[in-house]
Design an enzyme around this catalytic site. Structure first.
Site, PDB file in Angstrom:
ATOM      1  N   HIS A   1      93.532 -51.980  -2.967  1.00 11.50           N
ATOM      2  CA  HIS A   1      93.021 -52.065  -4.341  1.00 11.50           C
ATOM      3  C   HIS A   1      91.592 -51.523  -4.374  1.00 11.50           C
ATOM      4  O   HIS A   1      90.822 -51.708  -3.433  1.00 11.50           O
ATOM      5  CB  HIS A   1      93.058 -53.507  -4.827  1.00 11.50           C
ATOM      6  CG  HIS A   1      92.683 -53.662  -6.263  1.00 11.50           C
ATOM      7  ND1 HIS A   1      93.308 -52.971  -7.276  1.00 11.50           N
ATOM      8  CD2 HIS A   1      91.719 -54.416  -6.858  1.00 11.50           C
ATOM      9  CE1 HIS A   1      92.762 -53.303  -8.436  1.00 11.50           C
ATOM     10  NE2 HIS A   1      91.800 -54.161  -8.208  1.00 11.50           N
TER      11      HIS A   1
ATOM     12  N   HIS B   1      87.432 -52.715 -12.290  1.00 12.47           N
ATOM     13  CA  HIS B   1      88.648 -52.269 -11.595  1.00 12.47           C
ATOM     14  C   HIS B   1      89.837 -52.283 -12.549  1.00 12.47           C
ATOM     15  O   HIS B   1      89.904 -53.078 -13.487  1.00 12.47           O
ATOM     16  CB  HIS B   1      88.927 -53.111 -10.350  1.00 12.47           C
ATOM     17  CG  HIS B   1      89.057 -54.587 -10.593  1.00 12.47           C
ATOM     18  ND1 HIS B   1      90.051 -55.359 -10.045  1.00 12.47           N
ATOM     19  CD2 HIS B   1      88.303 -55.449 -11.329  1.00 12.47           C
ATOM     20  CE1 HIS B   1      89.915 -56.603 -10.410  1.00 12.47           C
ATOM     21  NE2 HIS B   1      88.859 -56.699 -11.193  1.00 12.47           N
TER      22      HIS B   1
ATOM     23  N   CYS C   1      95.012 -47.940  -9.759  1.00  8.61           N
ATOM     24  CA  CYS C   1      93.588 -48.245  -9.572  1.00  8.61           C
ATOM     25  C   CYS C   1      92.853 -47.160  -8.790  1.00  8.61           C
ATOM     26  O   CYS C   1      91.656 -46.938  -9.001  1.00  8.61           O
ATOM     27  CB  CYS C   1      93.423 -49.597  -8.879  1.00  8.61           C
ATOM     28  SG  CYS C   1      94.207 -49.684  -7.244  1.00  8.61           S
TER      29      CYS C   1
END
Length: 219
Positions: A48, A60, A149
């Site tokens: 991530h 994010h 992401c």
């Protein structure tokens, strides 16, 4: 019989316990991060990514199923646990949000600007990176392959929305699908099925052999 809502409740109960454990274990030195840094941490099966904005804030792009079931901003604003994340990926629901380092990292070690070594494009200036990250705040459609992401942070820091994780995943899938063994098995299964059903004709033999032939040529 357990209903869907009861099952969902179990997910969120587990998430709450998980969240409390992460809060206890996660401590980060804020002096190690500067505005515009690209941060990455392991989450579920993938890595991530986020952009550090300064003052213990990380922007994010993260999937989250919870907004489907509640409009409670306090509940939605809490750490996105793995249960919420996975269900959000399936539902393709996500948003660019700002969390603390603790909530972003989810108890994992943080890598800083690791992508600078992989990307041929030089990074933009820190304030510009953070400005781009902040400009994209809000809900967006999520795609595991086409916009995740990593696409988000790569656009913010380098000006191009690409994902090395997606590229490697597609290469792996291609190697599996476009392998000679898969061509053999496809031809064998197709022919065997037609013989078993007694439907071996020119009309269905051609496409049955065409598929493994295409795989063979691509391998």
């Amino acid at each position: 019989m357990i209903t869907f809502l009861q099952l969902l409740s179990l997910f969120f109960i587990a998430s709450k316990v998980d969240e409390e454990d992460k809060d206890k274990d996660s401590k980060y030195d804020l002096s190690l991060y500067k505005r515009g840094d690209l941060l990455e941490v392991p989450r579920t099966l993938f890595t991530h990514f986020g952009i550090y904005l300064g003052n213990n804030r990380v922007a994010h792009f993260i999937p989250d199923i919870l907004p489907v079931f509640t409009k409670n901003k306090a509940a939605i604003g809490k750490m996105v646990t793995n249960n919420r994340l996975i269900l959000g990926v399936i539902a393709k629901l996500a948003s660019v949000r700002v969390d603390s380092l603790v909530d972003f990292a989810y108890g994992s070690e943080i890598l800083v600007n690791h992508m600078d070594k992989l990307c041929s494009q030089p990074p933009l200036e820190g304030d510009e990176v953070a400005r781009r990250a902040e400009k994209l705040m809000g809900s967006m459609t999520y795609s595991l392959l086409w916009y995740n992401c990593e696409h988000y942070v790569m656009y913010c820091r380098y000006g191009m929305a690409i994902s090395y994780q997606t590229y490697q995943f597609c290469l792996t899938v291609r190697k599996i699908i476009c392998s000679r063994m898969n061509a053999y098995l496809t031809a064998l299964c197709g022919t065997g099925t037609m013989l078993y059903l007694g439907s071996l004709t020119l009309l269905n033999t051609v496409p049955t052999l065409l598929v493994p032939f295409t795989i063979w040529m691509a391998s």
